[in-house]
Design a protein around this motif. Structure first.
Motif, PDB file in Angstrom:
ATOM      1  N   GLY B 169       0.824  -1.213   0.000  1.00 32.00           N
ATOM      2  CA  GLY B 169       0.000   0.000   0.000  1.00 32.00           C
ATOM      3  C   GLY B 169       0.853   1.256   0.000  1.00 32.00           C
ATOM      4  O   GLY B 169       0.561   2.225  -0.710  1.00 32.00           O
ATOM      5  N   ILE B 170       1.922   1.237   0.782  1.00 31.24           N
ATOM      6  CA  ILE B 170       2.828   2.390   0.816  1.00 31.24           C
ATOM      7  C   ILE B 170       3.471   2.599  -0.558  1.00 31.24           C
ATOM      8  O   ILE B 170       3.547   3.723  -1.067  1.00 31.24           O
ATOM      9  N   ILE B 172       2.366   1.767  -3.516  1.00 29.13           N
ATOM     10  CA  ILE B 172       1.398   2.271  -4.496  1.00 29.13           C
ATOM     11  C   ILE B 172       1.101   3.749  -4.248  1.00 29.13           C
ATOM     12  O   ILE B 172       1.106   4.568  -5.170  1.00 29.13           O
ATOM     13  N   MET B 173       0.895   4.121  -2.978  1.00 29.86           N
ATOM     14  CA  MET B 173       0.574   5.526  -2.704  1.00 29.86           C
ATOM     15  C   MET B 173       1.758   6.446  -2.953  1.00 29.86           C
ATOM     16  O   MET B 173       1.594   7.558  -3.427  1.00 29.86           O
ATOM     17  N   VAL B 176       3.221   5.318  -7.188  1.00 27.87           N
ATOM     18  CA  VAL B 176       2.306   5.202  -8.329  1.00 27.87           C
ATOM     19  C   VAL B 176       1.271   6.329  -8.313  1.00 27.87           C
ATOM     20  O   VAL B 176       1.212   7.137  -9.223  1.00 27.87           O
ATOM     21  N   ILE B 177       0.470   6.397  -7.247  1.00 24.96           N
ATOM     22  CA  ILE B 177      -0.556   7.453  -7.198  1.00 24.96           C
ATOM     23  C   ILE B 177       0.075   8.761  -6.715  1.00 24.96           C
ATOM     24  O   ILE B 177      -0.415   9.829  -7.013  1.00 24.96           O
ATOM     25  N   ILE B 179       0.538  10.320  -3.685  1.00 29.55           N
ATOM     26  CA  ILE B 179      -0.240  11.190  -2.809  1.00 29.55           C
ATOM     27  C   ILE B 179       0.672  11.773  -1.724  1.00 29.55           C
ATOM     28  O   ILE B 179       1.341  11.032  -1.003  1.00 29.55           O
ATOM     29  N   GLU B 180       0.684  13.099  -1.635  1.00 30.92           N
ATOM     30  CA  GLU B 180       1.447  13.763  -0.571  1.00 30.92           C
ATOM     31  C   GLU B 180       0.703  13.630   0.750  1.00 30.92           C
ATOM     32  O   GLU B 180      -0.516  13.488   0.756  1.00 30.92           O
ATOM     33  N   PRO B 181       1.416  13.680   1.886  1.00 30.58           N
ATOM     34  CA  PRO B 181       2.850  13.932   2.029  1.00 30.58           C
ATOM     35  C   PRO B 181       3.726  12.686   1.853  1.00 30.58           C
ATOM     36  O   PRO B 181       4.941  12.798   1.806  1.00 30.58           O
ATOM     37  N   LEU B 182       3.103  11.486   1.704  1.00 29.53           N
ATOM     38  CA  LEU B 182       3.901  10.263   1.617  1.00 29.53           C
ATOM     39  C   LEU B 182       4.833  10.269   0.408  1.00 29.53           C
ATOM     40  O   LEU B 182       5.965   9.771   0.475  1.00 29.53           O
ATOM     41  N   ALA B 185       7.850  12.155   1.513  1.00 31.23           N
ATOM     42  CA  ALA B 185       8.299  11.987   2.900  1.00 31.23           C
ATOM     43  C   ALA B 185       9.725  11.439   2.958  1.00 31.23           C
ATOM     44  O   ALA B 185      10.158  10.700   2.070  1.00 31.23           O
ATOM     45  N   ASP B 189      11.606   8.690   8.211  1.00 26.70           N
ATOM     46  CA  ASP B 189      10.384   8.930   8.994  1.00 26.70           C
ATOM     47  C   ASP B 189       9.372   7.809   8.772  1.00 26.70           C
ATOM     48  O   ASP B 189       8.688   7.374   9.700  1.00 26.70           O
ATOM     49  N   VAL B 190       9.291   7.373   7.512  1.00 24.43           N
ATOM     50  CA  VAL B 190       8.349   6.295   7.205  1.00 24.43           C
ATOM     51  C   VAL B 190       8.788   5.000   7.897  1.00 24.43           C
ATOM     52  O   VAL B 190       7.972   4.298   8.492  1.00 24.43           O
TER      53      VAL B 190
END
Lengths: 210, 210
Positions: B169-170, B172-173, B176-177, B179-182, B185, B189-190
């Motif tokens: 999931g991480i 893909i987000m 691929v997609i 999406i901020e802030p990930l 990031a 931190d992750v």
């Protein structure tokens, strides 16, 4: 918004029935778009195929929504609507929020009516940049901002995304790739295992210690 | 295995150079297949396009691998190879395994050479049933069994999958997609946020209490 605008323009001087008719046409096109995007994905769907499925002229689809990207955006907003309930789940309080949120998502997926369009969005976004950009905008604008405002942890948006990533990964493995044992697992077992993960992301201020 | 088999069959009675040549051709086809599947996805890739990219006759692709599904399976095995290191990460002990595993995956993704084919697999599996079935088989046979044998928790395969779902999931987000802030990031931190999640799935015997 576009519905009212269009209905107003087309209905000028006409009885109320005509306005209702244009709103109904718009909704029929949107339902067809959602169905087409779900079944065929973004790449293989066209304004023409949506029009055919809604039994209207392609020019009318363009008139109501604009280009394919805009039809897709409107269709995503509609398909994504169940997820917009997340802020309410969070607003009900920190206690047990992980379990409530896990169950909230799982109930969306276990219902084929809400699952199909949600998975269609993921499929489209993973394979098409325009679809990814539309989804990105909606998640940021309609979901992440509101979710973050409910959380009292550092980096609330990052944590909300990690929780979302956990649930999206489960949805893909369980319903799309169908890898066992997750594909057939009792969802109560999954809720029990996942709830502490979501609870920690959303409520535990410590980043590493646990 | 199939490489040796084919080389053995074709190389019977020939000098060693001929065997090396057939292995090299097979590897060139496999590299081309991997490249084609990565760039175009499963649906849009054909035996013909792989052959063209490898500069060989399509019959030769079929000779070495069989149908498109088998070429894809061989290509996935190769692309997925970095992930086969997971059991070694687990075998190094329970202490800090969550952090080691998070960092292990993130290092695969942060390197474009290993990231592209991994994401191509996910893209193909999410949009095509045959690709999903091939991935399912490889994950079950090559990864989940071995991972589960390293874990000392109830339902080890389910827990390993939930850990995998978090990391997928991480990916893909973030990649691929986007999406901020990930998407932007700092990966440390992750790692810090995700490590306790993986640690709990893989080592904490309690399903609910935390």
């Amino acid at each position: 918004m576009s519905a009212e605008g269009t209905a107003g323009r087309r209905g000028r001087g006409r009885p109320l029935g005509a306005r209702a008719g244009t709103v109904e046409t718009r909704e029929r096109i949107l339902a067809a778009a959602r169905q087409e995007f779900s079944a065929r994905g973004y790449d293989k769907t066209s304004i023409r195929s949506i029009a055919k499925s809604a039994d209207v002229d392609p020019a009318l689809v363009h008139h109501y929504f604009g280009a394919k990207e805009q039809v897709f955006a409107a269709s995503i907003e509609l398909s994504f609507e169940p997820a917009f309930g997340v802020p309410d789940v969070l607003a009900a309080g920190a206690d047990g929020v992980g379990e409530r949120l896990a169950r909230f998502f799982i109930e969306i997926w276990e219902n084929p009516v809400t699952r199909a369009p949600m998975l269609a969005i993921v499929r489209s976004a993973v394979t098409n940049d325009t679809a990814a950009s539309v989804l990105r905008g909606i998640v940021l604008r309609r979901l992440l901002e509101r979710v973050a405002s409910e959380l009292k942890v550092p980096d609330p948006r990052l944590r909300a995304e990690l929780a979302g990533a956990q649930m999206m990964g489960i949805a893909i493995m369980r319903y799309v790739i169908k890898i066992e044992p997750l594909a057939s697992a009792d969802m109560e077992d999954v809720v029990a295992l996942v709830a502490p993960t979501l609870q920690r992301y959303l409520t535990d201020p410590g980043p590493v210690e646990e």
